[in-house]
Design a protein around this motif. Structure first.
Motif, PDB file in Angstrom:
ATOM      1  N   GLY A   1       0.879  -0.875   8.271  1.00 20.52           N
ATOM      2  CA  GLY A   1       2.063  -0.901   9.120  1.00 20.52           C
ATOM      3  C   GLY A   1       3.106   0.149   8.733  1.00 20.52           C
ATOM      4  O   GLY A   1       3.050   0.751   7.661  1.00 20.52           O
ATOM      5  N   SER A   2       4.088   0.340   9.631  1.00 15.61           N
ATOM      6  CA  SER A   2       5.090   1.395   9.437  1.00 15.61           C
ATOM      7  C   SER A   2       6.080   1.080   8.321  1.00 15.61           C
ATOM      8  O   SER A   2       6.619   1.982   7.683  1.00 15.61           O
TER       9      SER A   2
ATOM     10  N   LYS B   1       3.164  -7.234   0.784  1.00 15.39           N
ATOM     11  CA  LYS B   1       3.386  -8.681   0.673  1.00 15.39           C
ATOM     12  C   LYS B   1       2.121  -9.404   0.209  1.00 15.39           C
ATOM     13  O   LYS B   1       2.188 -10.464  -0.423  1.00 15.39           O
ATOM     14  N   ASN B   2       0.962  -8.844   0.565  1.00 19.24           N
ATOM     15  CA  ASN B   2      -0.317  -9.454   0.166  1.00 19.24           C
ATOM     16  C   ASN B   2      -0.807  -8.922  -1.178  1.00 19.24           C
ATOM     17  O   ASN B   2      -1.989  -9.048  -1.518  1.00 19.24           O
ATOM     18  N   ARG B   3       0.110  -8.277  -1.922  1.00 13.37           N
ATOM     19  CA  ARG B   3      -0.151  -7.767  -3.261  1.00 13.37           C
ATOM     20  C   ARG B   3      -1.185  -6.635  -3.299  1.00 13.37           C
ATOM     21  O   ARG B   3      -1.838  -6.403  -4.314  1.00 13.37           O
TER      22      ARG B   3
END
Length: 577
Positions: free
Chosen positions: A475-476, A539-541
């Motif tokens: 994502g951006s 966020k998902n490491r």
């Protein structure tokens, strides 16, 4: 077999939509033959005929045949079925304003104002063009330069958000016109070049050439004759593809003026001969007046009294005299001084010199009001140059100019350093990273001078090869964060005197000037090492790391060819990928 009217109408309506262009573009030459054929057909509706004629009038203006355009517009205004709420009605009022503008007719402001009222909240391109015409060409006695410049910057900001490159090119061109009006030719040239570069990506070849004339004029006016000649050569190359009477007139006009101001009268004579041949094929009164002036300057050089006298006699008749636009030009007034002196008319020479000084002092005052001081010294030097020809004016003019120059410099420098530079910094910044944007960073690099044989100017182009993949996969937000970290790293890993900027979405540039090659190599190795440590945790490491590739270029020469260097690096990179 004749087509049913409904089928014909649909086909024609599609054609009208297809060939329609904005006011700051030009219709293609290929459309006009079909326009003329449609206008001959009995099945055409009155509304369709009006739209086609408006399109043709626009084209006639673009090819330099303003007389024919004005006649066609007059016939349209006489058409009682022309709706005053239509786009066609607003467009022809703008077209008339533009024709009067080119011919320095004061009626231009009346028509610009009318077209602005007619197009407001309806026809955005006409509204913008009308606004720009009013700002740059009208209300000069009632509105100071600062107010006008503020209005243009406001429009620039608004259209930048819309990413409308055609509109932005149009606005930059008008900012250039405004700077030119007070003699700020260096700033004007920069704005014209922005307009030209933007136009290269959105206009056809024919429509790309007009801004080049403005760039050449500004560079010539600033005394940068070498760069002016370079742009004239670029105009000549572009004209080989276009090759219309108007563009040929532009090219030979630019050549003639260049040879005039550099006093190369042998080449000037050749270019004037070719220019005259093309002038007969266009109806441009202003250009015809320019030709008369330059031809007479050649006569003055050749000591042809009869020719010079004929020109000076013409200036006594308002119908044949140079327009007010020219009589306010320093170079033209300087020419008049010399012409009258050549004819032995000291009184007329003195009058022309008085006008020259008045115009020059007026421009100095305008520069003071606008907070711009570039070019003041140049104007001052021109005055003293003419004073050597009319010595009796020397003491009075010198005192006046010296005092005014001191006041101008004090106030204008203060305004420039407090207001102007802050705006220029914002204009040259990449909003995402705070680094210099492509135009600003390359402009700085182009100005770097040659070094001695033991030192180099070193340049590194840094590519983030996997940025598109990162944006697609994560994502951006993550890709923007990565770019921000990369920019921050470059700021901390370089010195204040190094030039750092962003030249495309995934490319950065670092330039270290006048340095030992071994030290430059160590610096780039250190920068590359620091960049390799960058990582963004999602966020998902997931750990995202940029794939950094650095291309290095060293030279003892200046870097005026930086665009070519970058282009070659990009080309080799694309082949490798």
């Amino acid at each position: 077999m004749q087509l049913p009217f409904s089928v014909f109408a649909d086909d024609l309506d599609d054609f009208i939509k297809e060939v329609h262009v904005s006011t700051f573009d030009c219709p293609s030459d290929s459309s006009i033959t079909r326009v003329d054929n449609y206008l001959k057909d009995i099945n055409i509706s009155n509304e369709q005929a009006i739209k086609l004629k408006v399109h043709k009038a626009h084209w006639l203006i673009c090819v330099g045949n303003s007389d024919a355009a004005q006649r066609l517009i007059a016939s349209l205004l006489a058409n009682k079925s022309l709706s005053e709420s239509s786009e066609s009605y607003a467009s022809i009022h703008y077209q008339l304003g533009f024709i009067f503008d080119v011919n320095d007719d004061p009626r231009k402001c009346e028509y610009y104002q009318k077209s602005k009222q007619l197009s407001k909240d309806k026809f955005s391109d006409i509204y913008l063009s009308s606004q720009l015409g009013l700002i740059t060409e009208c209300g000069k006695d009632k509105q100071d330069f600062g107010v006008k410049l503020g209005l243009l910057f406001s429009l620039l900001e608004s259209y930048s958000k819309q990413d409308d490159k055609k509109a932005l090119a149009h606005i930059h061109n008008n900012i250039g016109l405004l700077y030119s009006s007070i003699g700020q030719r260096v700033l004007a040239a920069e704005e014209y070049e922005k307009s030209y570069r933007l136009g290269l990506s959105v206009y056809e070849e024919k429509n790309q050439l007009a801004p080049l004339i403005s760039i050449i004029s500004a560079l010539t006016g600033s005394g940068d004759f070498d760069n002016a000649k370079r742009m004239i050569d670029e105009l000549g190359e572009g004209n080989l593809k276009v090759n219309t009477p108007l563009t040929n007139s532009w090219y030979h006009f630019a050549l003639s003026r260049h040879y005039y101001v550099t006093e190369n009268y042998i080449e000037m004579k050749k270019s004037l001969r070719t220019w005259q041949a093309f002038l007969t094929q266009v109806s441009n009164k202003e250009m015809a007046k320019l030709y008369e002036w330059y031809a007479t300057a050649l006569c003055l050089n050749e000591a042809d009294k009869e020719c010079v006298k004929a020109f000076l006699d013409k200036q006594q008749d308002s119908k044949t005299a140079m327009s007010g636009r020219f009589t306010k030009q320093e170079r033209y007034l300087s020419f008049l001084v010399k012409a009258h002196l050549f004819m032995g008319n000291l009184e007329a020479a003195g009058d022309s010199f008085d006008k020259y000084v008045d115009i020059t002092v007026e421009k100095m005052q305008q520069q003071q009001a606008s907070g711009r001081v570039l070019g003041v010294a140049n104007l001052h030097n021109k005055i003293t140059g003419l004073e050597t020809n009319i010595e009796e004016f020397e003491r009075k003019r010198w005192q006046a100019v010296f005092i005014l120059l001191g006041i101008t410099l004090c106030f204008a420098l203060l305004a420039y350093w407090t207001v102007g530079r802050a705006y220029l910094r914002r204009l040259g910044s990449d909003p995402a990273t705070g680094l210099l944007n492509e135009q600003a960073v390359l402009s700085k690099i182009r100005k770097i001078k040659s070094t001695n044989s033991e030192r180099v100017n070193a340049l590194a182009l840094i590519n983030v090869n996997n940025l598109c993949d990162i944006q697609s996969q994560y994502g951006s937000t993550e890709s923007d964060l990565l770019i921000t970290q990369l920019a921050s790293c470059l700021k901390h890993a370089t010195r204040d005197l190094d030039i750092v900027g962003r030249v495309s979405t995934d490319q950065f540039i670092v330039c270290i000037q006048d340095i030992q090659e071994s030290i430059a190599k160590d610096s780039f190795n250190r920068i590359e090492s620091e960049l390799s440590k960058i990582a963004v945790v999602t966020k998902n490491r997931h750990n995202i790391e940029p794939n950094i590739v650095m291309h290095i270029y060293n030279a003892n020469t200046g870097l005026s060819d930086v665009d070519e260097v970058i282009s070659e690096i990009r080309e080799s990179r694309n082949k490798a990928m």
